[in-house]
Design a protein around this motif. Structure first.
Motif, PDB file in Angstrom:
ATOM      1  N   LYS A   1       7.867  44.414  59.227  1.00 28.42           N
ATOM      2  CA  LYS A   1       6.669  44.450  59.793  1.00 28.42           C
ATOM      3  C   LYS A   1       5.452  44.783  59.017  1.00 28.42           C
ATOM      4  CE  LYS A   1       8.828  46.513  64.224  1.00 28.42           C
ATOM      5  NZ  LYS A   1       8.964  47.343  65.010  1.00 28.42           N
ATOM      6  N   GLU A   2       5.548  43.936  57.764  1.00 24.64           N
ATOM      7  CA  GLU A   2       4.205  43.891  57.027  1.00 24.64           C
ATOM      8  C   GLU A   2       4.305  45.267  56.029  1.00 24.64           C
ATOM      9  OE1 GLU A   2       0.537  43.266  59.057  1.00 24.64           O
ATOM     10  OE2 GLU A   2       1.191  41.143  59.444  1.00 24.64           O
ATOM     11  N   ARG A   3       5.374  45.931  56.172  1.00 24.87           N
ATOM     12  CA  ARG A   3       5.436  47.116  55.615  1.00 24.87           C
ATOM     13  C   ARG A   3       6.580  46.985  54.430  1.00 24.87           C
ATOM     14  NH1 ARG A   3       1.101  50.075  55.925  1.00 24.87           N
ATOM     15  NH2 ARG A   3       2.274  51.764  55.488  1.00 24.87           N
ATOM     16  N   ILE A   4       6.311  47.869  53.248  1.00 30.78           N
ATOM     17  CA  ILE A   4       7.329  47.451  52.070  1.00 30.78           C
ATOM     18  C   ILE A   4       7.856  48.880  51.927  1.00 30.78           C
ATOM     19  CG2 ILE A   4       7.534  47.003  49.514  1.00 30.78           C
ATOM     20  CD1 ILE A   4       5.078  45.581  49.767  1.00 30.78           C
ATOM     21  N   PHE A   5       9.460  48.827  52.158  1.00 28.52           N
ATOM     22  CA  PHE A   5      10.024  50.227  52.071  1.00 28.52           C
ATOM     23  C   PHE A   5      11.134  49.977  50.845  1.00 28.52           C
ATOM     24  CE2 PHE A   5       9.351  49.649  56.407  1.00 28.52           C
ATOM     25  CZ  PHE A   5       8.541  50.900  56.688  1.00 28.52           C
ATOM     26  N   ARG A   6      11.325  51.315  50.125  1.00 24.36           N
ATOM     27  CA  ARG A   6      12.166  51.486  49.098  1.00 24.36           C
ATOM     28  C   ARG A   6      13.423  52.071  49.841  1.00 24.36           C
ATOM     29  NH1 ARG A   6      13.416  55.188  45.226  1.00 24.36           N
ATOM     30  NH2 ARG A   6      11.276  56.062  45.417  1.00 24.36           N
ATOM     31  N   ILE A   7      14.448  51.880  49.604  1.00 22.58           N
ATOM     32  CA  ILE A   7      15.477  52.617  50.473  1.00 22.58           C
ATOM     33  C   ILE A   7      16.340  53.063  49.294  1.00 22.58           C
ATOM     34  CG2 ILE A   7      17.383  52.625  52.153  1.00 22.58           C
ATOM     35  CD1 ILE A   7      16.047  50.451  53.530  1.00 22.58           C
TER      36      ILE A   7
ATOM     37  N   ARG B   1      16.140  60.475  68.092  1.00 20.66           N
ATOM     38  CA  ARG B   1      17.263  61.480  67.626  1.00 20.66           C
ATOM     39  C   ARG B   1      18.719  60.896  68.021  1.00 20.66           C
ATOM     40  NH1 ARG B   1      15.293  66.156  65.731  1.00 20.66           N
ATOM     41  NH2 ARG B   1      17.473  66.234  64.674  1.00 20.66           N
ATOM     42  N   ASN B   2      18.930  60.543  69.191  1.00 25.97           N
ATOM     43  CA  ASN B   2      20.034  59.874  69.714  1.00 25.97           C
ATOM     44  C   ASN B   2      20.395  58.443  69.571  1.00 25.97           C
ATOM     45  OD1 ASN B   2      20.460  62.626  70.889  1.00 25.97           O
ATOM     46  ND2 ASN B   2      19.231  62.064  72.434  1.00 25.97           N
ATOM     47  N   TYR B   3      19.749  57.935  68.570  1.00 26.00           N
ATOM     48  CA  TYR B   3      20.074  56.562  68.202  1.00 26.00           C
ATOM     49  C   TYR B   3      21.287  56.622  67.151  1.00 26.00           C
ATOM     50  CZ  TYR B   3      19.110  51.718  66.850  1.00 26.00           C
ATOM     51  OH  TYR B   3      19.068  50.242  66.650  1.00 26.00           O
ATOM     52  N   HIS B   4      22.456  56.055  67.736  1.00 27.80           N
ATOM     53  CA  HIS B   4      23.584  56.022  66.943  1.00 27.80           C
ATOM     54  C   HIS B   4      24.359  54.827  66.668  1.00 27.80           C
ATOM     55  CE1 HIS B   4      23.389  60.515  66.924  1.00 27.80           C
ATOM     56  NE2 HIS B   4      23.328  60.500  68.074  1.00 27.80           N
ATOM     57  N   LYS B   5      23.302  53.719  66.596  1.00 24.79           N
ATOM     58  CA  LYS B   5      23.846  52.311  66.362  1.00 24.79           C
ATOM     59  C   LYS B   5      23.996  52.231  64.898  1.00 24.79           C
ATOM     60  CE  LYS B   5      21.851  50.579  70.431  1.00 24.79           C
ATOM     61  NZ  LYS B   5      21.056  49.571  70.987  1.00 24.79           N
ATOM     62  N   SER B   6      24.590  50.890  64.393  1.00 27.30           N
ATOM     63  CA  SER B   6      24.624  50.502  63.023  1.00 27.30           C
ATOM     64  C   SER B   6      23.178  50.550  62.332  1.00 27.30           C
ATOM     65  CB  SER B   6      25.224  49.431  62.677  1.00 27.30           C
ATOM     66  OG  SER B   6      25.195  48.992  61.485  1.00 27.30           O
ATOM     67  N   ILE B   7      23.050  50.812  61.141  1.00 26.79           N
ATOM     68  CA  ILE B   7      21.713  50.709  60.242  1.00 26.79           C
ATOM     69  C   ILE B   7      21.344  49.482  60.343  1.00 26.79           C
ATOM     70  CG2 ILE B   7      22.962  50.694  58.043  1.00 26.79           C
ATOM     71  CD1 ILE B   7      19.782  52.613  58.978  1.00 26.79           C
ATOM     72  N   THR B   8      22.534  48.643  60.194  1.00 24.03           N
ATOM     73  CA  THR B   8      21.816  46.986  60.225  1.00 24.03           C
ATOM     74  C   THR B   8      20.966  46.666  61.266  1.00 24.03           C
ATOM     75  OG1 THR B   8      24.165  46.687  59.511  1.00 24.03           O
ATOM     76  CG2 THR B   8      23.034  44.640  60.131  1.00 24.03           C
ATOM     77  N   THR B   9      21.095  47.244  62.614  1.00 21.43           N
ATOM     78  CA  THR B   9      20.145  47.047  63.662  1.00 21.43           C
ATOM     79  C   THR B   9      18.575  47.523  63.111  1.00 21.43           C
ATOM     80  OG1 THR B   9      20.421  49.127  64.616  1.00 21.43           O
ATOM     81  CG2 THR B   9      21.867  47.442  65.335  1.00 21.43           C
TER      82      THR B   9
ATOM     83  N   PHE C   1      17.777  47.878  59.390  1.00 21.60           N
ATOM     84  CA  PHE C   1      17.546  46.959  58.186  1.00 21.60           C
ATOM     85  C   PHE C   1      18.703  45.997  58.070  1.00 21.60           C
ATOM     86  CE2 PHE C   1      15.803  51.111  57.569  1.00 21.60           C
ATOM     87  CZ  PHE C   1      14.415  50.853  57.668  1.00 21.60           C
ATOM     88  N   SER C   2      18.569  44.873  58.377  1.00 21.27           N
ATOM     89  CA  SER C   2      19.633  43.721  58.184  1.00 21.27           C
ATOM     90  C   SER C   2      20.409  43.655  56.942  1.00 21.27           C
ATOM     91  CB  SER C   2      18.998  42.552  58.736  1.00 21.27           C
ATOM     92  OG  SER C   2      17.889  41.839  57.854  1.00 21.27           O
ATOM     93  N   ASN C   3      19.683  44.088  55.829  1.00 17.87           N
ATOM     94  CA  ASN C   3      20.156  43.952  54.487  1.00 17.87           C
ATOM     95  C   ASN C   3      21.196  45.003  54.268  1.00 17.87           C
ATOM     96  OD1 ASN C   3      17.926  42.245  54.344  1.00 17.87           O
ATOM     97  ND2 ASN C   3      17.415  42.542  52.420  1.00 17.87           N
ATOM     98  N   ILE C   4      21.199  46.178  54.875  1.00 22.68           N
ATOM     99  CA  ILE C   4      22.216  47.043  54.650  1.00 22.68           C
ATOM    100  C   ILE C   4      23.367  46.938  55.706  1.00 22.68           C
ATOM    101  CG2 ILE C   4      22.453  49.632  54.594  1.00 22.68           C
ATOM    102  CD1 ILE C   4      19.630  49.745  54.157  1.00 22.68           C
ATOM    103  N   THR C   5      24.407  46.316  55.488  1.00 19.20           N
ATOM    104  CA  THR C   5      25.634  45.998  56.171  1.00 19.20           C
ATOM    105  C   THR C   5      26.597  46.997  55.599  1.00 19.20           C
ATOM    106  OG1 THR C   5      26.544  44.374  54.399  1.00 19.20           O
ATOM    107  CG2 THR C   5      25.042  43.593  56.270  1.00 19.20           C
TER     108      THR C   5
END
Length: 331
Positions: free
Chosen positions: A147-153, A115-123, A125-129
């Motif tokens: 990681k062998e999973r398919i996500f829709r964002i 919950r305290n992870y406040h880094k960039s979303i790029t870390t 999902f590299s596509n979301i810059t």
């Protein structure tokens, strides 16, 4: 302490209508004086007492009602936060630069961040810059494999001027800064089901022997039946390894049905049957050549058959000894 809460809209009307009722009562009282002064005086006293009681009730009830509304709003906001935190859909809130401000429990479970992870979303999902977030104004849906999973964002902007629209203390009008609401959907199983459904669709194919008459005429009469049997066997063996069903239409024509998932394998081995039939030789002076027309991408097997007839015509028109695949409008 004087309450600073000001009621508006329907709530204010509900509180004030008993006071406004004194206006028609007063007008009726004026008319009553013309008929009976005593009755008019008594009604005046009643209206005065009614107005004083209602006024006192209004000022006495308003602070209590305001406190109840504030308590309800506080509890409602708490419930909203709890529901959002326990929301089944993974959810995160990003700032203007793409930095993670807040995530709910499901997002933490799915990505492994706290919950305290406040880094960039790029870390994550590299596509979301940052450039991507600031470039696309409308809601965006992107698909990412991780990681062998398919996500829709799903990304949706929330502008500050919309958030603070009712605020009188902060002026953010025409501000171009925004927050980004990120919804994360794990569609691994869904995509696998879609692919499985696509792979199971039936493909129609036509196989023609280009030079049947010439090859048959080039061998002795006693060997012609054996030659045809060997060609049949080659074609049946080839398509049987792909769970295909072969039906002979004429001496030199075959109809084949198999599943879409085998197309890529056939393309990889460059439709080896084209070369395999050329090895059939029992004294024939000419090598056997075949043409294959495959139809797929239609809504039914009938449509695929129509596509396969177009494909086989193209193969024959180009001289034969080749396979043509027609996938919808693509060749």
């Amino acid at each position: 302490m004087k309450s600073k809460v000001r009621f508006k809209g329907k709530l204010r009307s509900y509180l004030c209508w008993p006071l406004w009722l004194t206006i028609p009562m007063t007008l009726a009282d004026v008319g009553l004086y013309f008929y009976d002064v005593t009755a008019g005086f008594l009604l005046t006293v009643f209206i005065a007492i009614y107005f004083v009681l209602e006024l006192g009730l209004y000022y006495n009830t308003r602070p209590r009602l305001a406190n109840e509304i504030i308590n309800f709003a506080t509890q409602y906001a708490t419930v909203q936060k709890k529901l959002l935190n326990e929301f089944e859909i993974p959810y995160a809130l990003l700032d203007y630069t793409g930095k993670i401000l807040w995530v709910n429990e499901r997002f933490s479970e799915l990505t492994g961040v706290g919950r305290n992870y406040h880094k960039s979303i790029t870390t994550l999902f590299s596509n979301i810059t940052r450039e991507f977030l600031q470039k696309h104004e409308d809601a965006q849906n992107i698909t990412i494999e991780k990681k062998e999973r398919i996500f829709r964002i799903s990304l949706n902007r929330i502008y500050f001027d919309d958030i603070m629209e009712e605020s009188k203390e902060i002026d953010v009008k025409d501000s171009d800064e925004f927050l980004t609401a990120l919804y994360l959907f794990d569609e691994t199983e869904l995509q696998h089901c879609k692919q499985e459904n696509l792979d199971q669709k039936q493909v129609s194919a036509l196989v023609y022997i280009d030079n049947y008459d010439e090859v048959v005429q080039s061998v002795e009469n006693t060997r012609r039946t054996l030659l045809v049997a060997l060609i049949d066997r080659k074609i049946n063996v080839y398509f049987s390894q792909y769970d295909g069903i072969v039906r002979k239409l004429e001496n030199d024509k075959y109809f084949v049905v198999f599943k879409t998932k085998y197309i890529s394998k056939m393309q990889t081995n460059k439709f080896a049957i084209l070369d395999e039939v050329k090895t059939v030789n029992i004294g024939n002076s000419l090598p056997v050549t075949i043409s294959i027309g495959i139809g797929m991408g239609g809504n039914s097997l009938v449509q695929n058959y129509d596509l396969s007839t177009t494909a086989i015509d193209m193969a024959l028109g180009r001289g034969g000894d080749q396979a043509v695949l027609k996938d919808g409008s693509k060749v």
